[in-house]
Motif scaffolding. Structure first.
Motif, PDB file in Angstrom:
ATOM      1  N   GLY A   1      79.616  74.300  72.969  1.00 42.63           N
ATOM      2  CA  GLY A   1      80.600  73.293  72.585  1.00 42.63           C
ATOM      3  C   GLY A   1      81.981  73.853  72.278  1.00 42.63           C
ATOM      4  N   TRP A   2      82.156  75.181  72.358  1.00 42.34           N
ATOM      5  CA  TRP A   2      83.468  75.769  72.097  1.00 42.34           C
ATOM      6  C   TRP A   2      84.383  75.512  73.271  1.00 42.34           C
ATOM      7  CZ3 TRP A   2      82.698  81.421  69.931  1.00 42.34           C
ATOM      8  CH2 TRP A   2      82.024  81.348  68.711  1.00 42.34           C
ATOM      9  N   GLU A   3      85.655  75.488  72.980  1.00 36.43           N
ATOM     10  CA  GLU A   3      86.704  75.467  73.995  1.00 36.43           C
ATOM     11  C   GLU A   3      87.452  76.792  73.869  1.00 36.43           C
ATOM     12  OE1 GLU A   3      87.421  72.997  76.221  1.00 36.43           O
ATOM     13  OE2 GLU A   3      85.706  71.844  75.536  1.00 36.43           O
ATOM     14  N   VAL A   4      88.307  77.086  74.850  1.00 30.50           N
ATOM     15  CA  VAL A   4      89.070  78.340  74.843  1.00 30.50           C
ATOM     16  C   VAL A   4      89.907  78.447  73.571  1.00 30.50           C
ATOM     17  CG1 VAL A   4      90.909  79.607  76.010  1.00 30.50           C
ATOM     18  CG2 VAL A   4      89.061  78.609  77.345  1.00 30.50           C
ATOM     19  N   ALA A   5      90.471  77.333  73.120  1.00 33.73           N
ATOM     20  CA  ALA A   5      91.313  77.360  71.912  1.00 33.73           C
ATOM     21  C   ALA A   5      90.517  77.783  70.685  1.00 33.73           C
ATOM     22  CB  ALA A   5      91.942  75.996  71.689  1.00 33.73           C
ATOM     23  N   GLU A   6      89.272  77.328  70.592  1.00 32.69           N
ATOM     24  CA  GLU A   6      88.450  77.702  69.442  1.00 32.69           C
ATOM     25  C   GLU A   6      88.084  79.181  69.502  1.00 32.69           C
ATOM     26  OE1 GLU A   6      84.450  76.315  67.055  1.00 32.69           O
ATOM     27  OE2 GLU A   6      85.175  75.121  68.733  1.00 32.69           O
ATOM     28  N   LEU A   7      87.738  79.670  70.703  1.00 30.86           N
ATOM     29  CA  LEU A   7      87.431  81.097  70.862  1.00 30.86           C
ATOM     30  C   LEU A   7      88.659  81.925  70.496  1.00 30.86           C
ATOM     31  CD1 LEU A   7      85.625  83.438  71.786  1.00 30.86           C
ATOM     32  CD2 LEU A   7      86.474  83.048  74.099  1.00 30.86           C
ATOM     33  N   ARG A   8      89.811  81.473  70.922  1.00 32.96           N
ATOM     34  CA  ARG A   8      91.054  82.186  70.618  1.00 32.96           C
ATOM     35  C   ARG A   8      91.261  82.308  69.115  1.00 32.96           C
ATOM     36  NH1 ARG A   8      96.557  79.287  71.767  1.00 32.96           N
ATOM     37  NH2 ARG A   8      97.855  80.504  70.405  1.00 32.96           N
ATOM     38  N   SER A   9      91.085  81.207  68.385  1.00 35.91           N
ATOM     39  CA  SER A   9      91.292  81.260  66.936  1.00 35.91           C
ATOM     40  C   SER A   9      90.248  82.147  66.267  1.00 35.91           C
ATOM     41  CB  SER A   9      91.288  79.856  66.343  1.00 35.91           C
ATOM     42  OG  SER A   9      90.028  79.248  66.515  1.00 35.91           O
ATOM     43  N   ARG A  10      89.020  82.147  66.789  1.00 35.64           N
ATOM     44  CA  ARG A  10      87.977  83.000  66.206  1.00 35.64           C
ATOM     45  C   ARG A  10      88.279  84.476  66.450  1.00 35.64           C
ATOM     46  NH1 ARG A  10      82.845  80.576  64.954  1.00 35.64           N
ATOM     47  NH2 ARG A  10      82.980  78.324  65.134  1.00 35.64           N
ATOM     48  N   LEU A  11      88.762  84.800  67.647  1.00 38.99           N
ATOM     49  CA  LEU A  11      89.111  86.192  67.939  1.00 38.99           C
ATOM     50  C   LEU A  11      90.278  86.642  67.061  1.00 38.99           C
ATOM     51  CD1 LEU A  11      88.812  86.355  71.833  1.00 38.99           C
ATOM     52  CD2 LEU A  11      87.338  87.470  70.156  1.00 38.99           C
ATOM     53  N   GLU A  12      91.269  85.784  66.924  1.00 40.83           N
ATOM     54  CA  GLU A  12      92.419  86.146  66.084  1.00 40.83           C
ATOM     55  C   GLU A  12      92.012  86.315  64.629  1.00 40.83           C
ATOM     56  OE1 GLU A  12      95.107  83.020  67.162  1.00 40.83           O
ATOM     57  OE2 GLU A  12      95.994  84.193  68.793  1.00 40.83           O
ATOM     58  N   ALA A  13      91.021  85.532  64.183  1.00 44.56           N
ATOM     59  CA  ALA A  13      90.513  85.681  62.817  1.00 44.56           C
ATOM     60  C   ALA A  13      89.801  87.015  62.642  1.00 44.56           C
ATOM     61  CB  ALA A  13      89.560  84.532  62.476  1.00 44.56           C
ATOM     62  N   GLN A  14      89.247  87.543  63.758  1.00 49.60           N
ATOM     63  CA  GLN A  14      88.581  88.859  63.711  1.00 49.60           C
ATOM     64  C   GLN A  14      89.588  90.000  63.862  1.00 49.60           C
ATOM     65  OE1 GLN A  14      85.277  89.879  63.579  1.00 49.60           O
ATOM     66  NE2 GLN A  14      84.241  87.915  63.586  1.00 49.60           N
ATOM     67  N   GLY A  15      90.878  89.657  64.011  1.00 46.77           N
ATOM     68  CA  GLY A  15      91.904  90.691  64.144  1.00 46.77           C
ATOM     69  C   GLY A  15      92.138  91.134  65.575  1.00 46.77           C
ATOM     70  N   VAL A  16      91.671  90.345  66.552  1.00 47.85           N
ATOM     71  CA  VAL A  16      91.870  90.689  67.956  1.00 47.85           C
ATOM     72  C   VAL A  16      93.081  89.910  68.467  1.00 47.85           C
ATOM     73  CG1 VAL A  16      90.872  90.636  70.278  1.00 47.85           C
ATOM     74  CG2 VAL A  16      89.398  91.058  68.294  1.00 47.85           C
ATOM     75  N   PRO A  17      94.147  90.612  68.878  1.00 43.59           N
ATOM     76  CA  PRO A  17      95.325  89.909  69.392  1.00 43.59           C
ATOM     77  C   PRO A  17      95.018  89.248  70.738  1.00 43.59           C
ATOM     78  CG  PRO A  17      95.829  92.207  68.859  1.00 43.59           C
ATOM     79  CD  PRO A  17      94.343  92.054  68.807  1.00 43.59           C
ATOM     80  N   VAL A  18      95.474  88.031  70.901  1.00 41.04           N
ATOM     81  CA  VAL A  18      95.299  87.300  72.153  1.00 41.04           C
ATOM     82  C   VAL A  18      96.672  87.060  72.753  1.00 41.04           C
ATOM     83  CG1 VAL A  18      94.524  85.139  73.193  1.00 41.04           C
ATOM     84  CG2 VAL A  18      93.182  86.194  71.370  1.00 41.04           C
ATOM     85  N   ARG A  19      96.818  87.432  74.024  1.00 39.78           N
ATOM     86  CA  ARG A  19      98.092  87.225  74.707  1.00 39.78           C
ATOM     87  C   ARG A  19      98.049  85.935  75.513  1.00 39.78           C
ATOM     88  NH1 ARG A  19     100.182  92.974  77.266  1.00 39.78           N
ATOM     89  NH2 ARG A  19      99.721  94.273  75.462  1.00 39.78           N
ATOM     90  N   ARG A  20      99.207  85.315  75.626  1.00 39.76           N
ATOM     91  CA  ARG A  20      99.321  84.084  76.409  1.00 39.76           C
ATOM     92  C   ARG A  20      99.204  84.380  77.910  1.00 39.76           C
ATOM     93  NH1 ARG A  20     101.181  78.994  75.695  1.00 39.76           N
ATOM     94  NH2 ARG A  20     102.236  78.012  77.443  1.00 39.76           N
TER      95      ARG A  20
ATOM     96  N   ALA B   1      88.797  66.562  70.396  1.00 38.85           N
ATOM     97  CA  ALA B   1      89.810  66.973  69.417  1.00 38.85           C
ATOM     98  C   ALA B   1      90.311  68.381  69.728  1.00 38.85           C
ATOM     99  CB  ALA B   1      89.233  66.906  68.008  1.00 38.85           C
ATOM    100  N   THR B   2      89.406  69.265  70.116  1.00 38.98           N
ATOM    101  CA  THR B   2      89.796  70.628  70.472  1.00 38.98           C
ATOM    102  C   THR B   2      90.684  70.613  71.709  1.00 38.98           C
ATOM    103  OG1 THR B   2      87.740  71.475  69.543  1.00 38.98           O
ATOM    104  CG2 THR B   2      88.911  72.919  71.056  1.00 38.98           C
ATOM    105  N   TRP B   3      90.333  69.766  72.678  1.00 36.35           N
ATOM    106  CA  TRP B   3      91.126  69.662  73.902  1.00 36.35           C
ATOM    107  C   TRP B   3      92.532  69.169  73.585  1.00 36.35           C
ATOM    108  CZ3 TRP B   3      92.868  65.226  76.736  1.00 36.35           C
ATOM    109  CH2 TRP B   3      93.408  65.538  77.989  1.00 36.35           C
TER     110      TRP B   3
END
Length: 197
Positions: free
Chosen positions: A148-167, A29-31
């Motif tokens: 079990g995390w994917e990059v997308a899940e890590l990205r959402s967790r970082l953004e929730a912590q206030g860390v901007p993620v660039r494409r 589902a994450t993929w």
């Protein structure tokens, strides 16, 4: 009539099957969700997930056709599933539980607080312009975190912590999702005071 398989073995396999099913379904589902393009809107944004869902459907159809043509392969698939279920439900010994509880204070902050996240990213960036999320995820998983995390899940967790993620973060000639040095949150006053002392 007595059953030939001890109840504890059956329970362990049932519990493990549930764990394996949950992990695999969450990973898939994450993929599929990771295919969504943030730079597009409307129906174009969902073309990626739709394509990935079609790939999964085609793979399932292909496996079903192969198994129907060669039914003996079902034994290999069943054996693989049982092995995965057995491993997934491995009971922890008292010694492993003690080791895990001793490790928790050291590992916990690595992903929990904003300051710990900022420090982890700063360490991984080092003297480069940034760090790819795949490298951050590999670093965490090597330490038993983010299983079990994917990059997308890590990205959402970082953004929730206030860390901007660039494409597009370029590191070592490769461009991928990541955190740029310029976007790292500034250390809190208490952390800055601790470093100065």
């Amino acid at each position: 009539m007595k059953c030939g398989i001890p109840r504890t073995v059956a329970d362990r396999l049932a519990r493990g099957s549930s764990i394996v099913w949950q992990r695999r379904s969450e990973a898939l589902a994450t993929w599929v969700r990771a295919g969504r393009r943030d730079d597009l809107t409307g129906w174009r944004a969902v073309l990626g997930p739709a394509f990935r869902l079609a790939v999964l459907g085609a793979a399932g159809w292909l496996v079903a056709r192969i198994v129907r043509a060669r039914p003996m392969l079902m034994w290999a698939l069943a054996a693989g599933w049982l092995i995965a279920a057995w491993r997934a439900s491995r009971p922890t010994t008292d010694e492993e539980t003690e080791d895990a509880s001793e490790d928790e204070p050291e590992q916990g902050p690595a992903v929990s607080g904003p300051e710990a996240v900022r420090q982890l990213l700063a360490d991984l960036i080092g003297d480069r312009s940034g760090v790819h999320l795949s490298a951050v995820l590999s670093h965490l998983q090597e330490r038993g975190l983010g299983e079990g995390w994917e990059v997308a899940e890590l990205r959402s967790r970082l953004e929730a912590q206030g860390v901007p993620v660039r494409r597009s973060v370029k590191v070592a000639g490769r461009v991928a999702y990541g955190v740029h040095r310029d976007d790292l949150p500034a250390p809190s006053p208490s952390e800055a005071a601790d470093r100065a002392a």
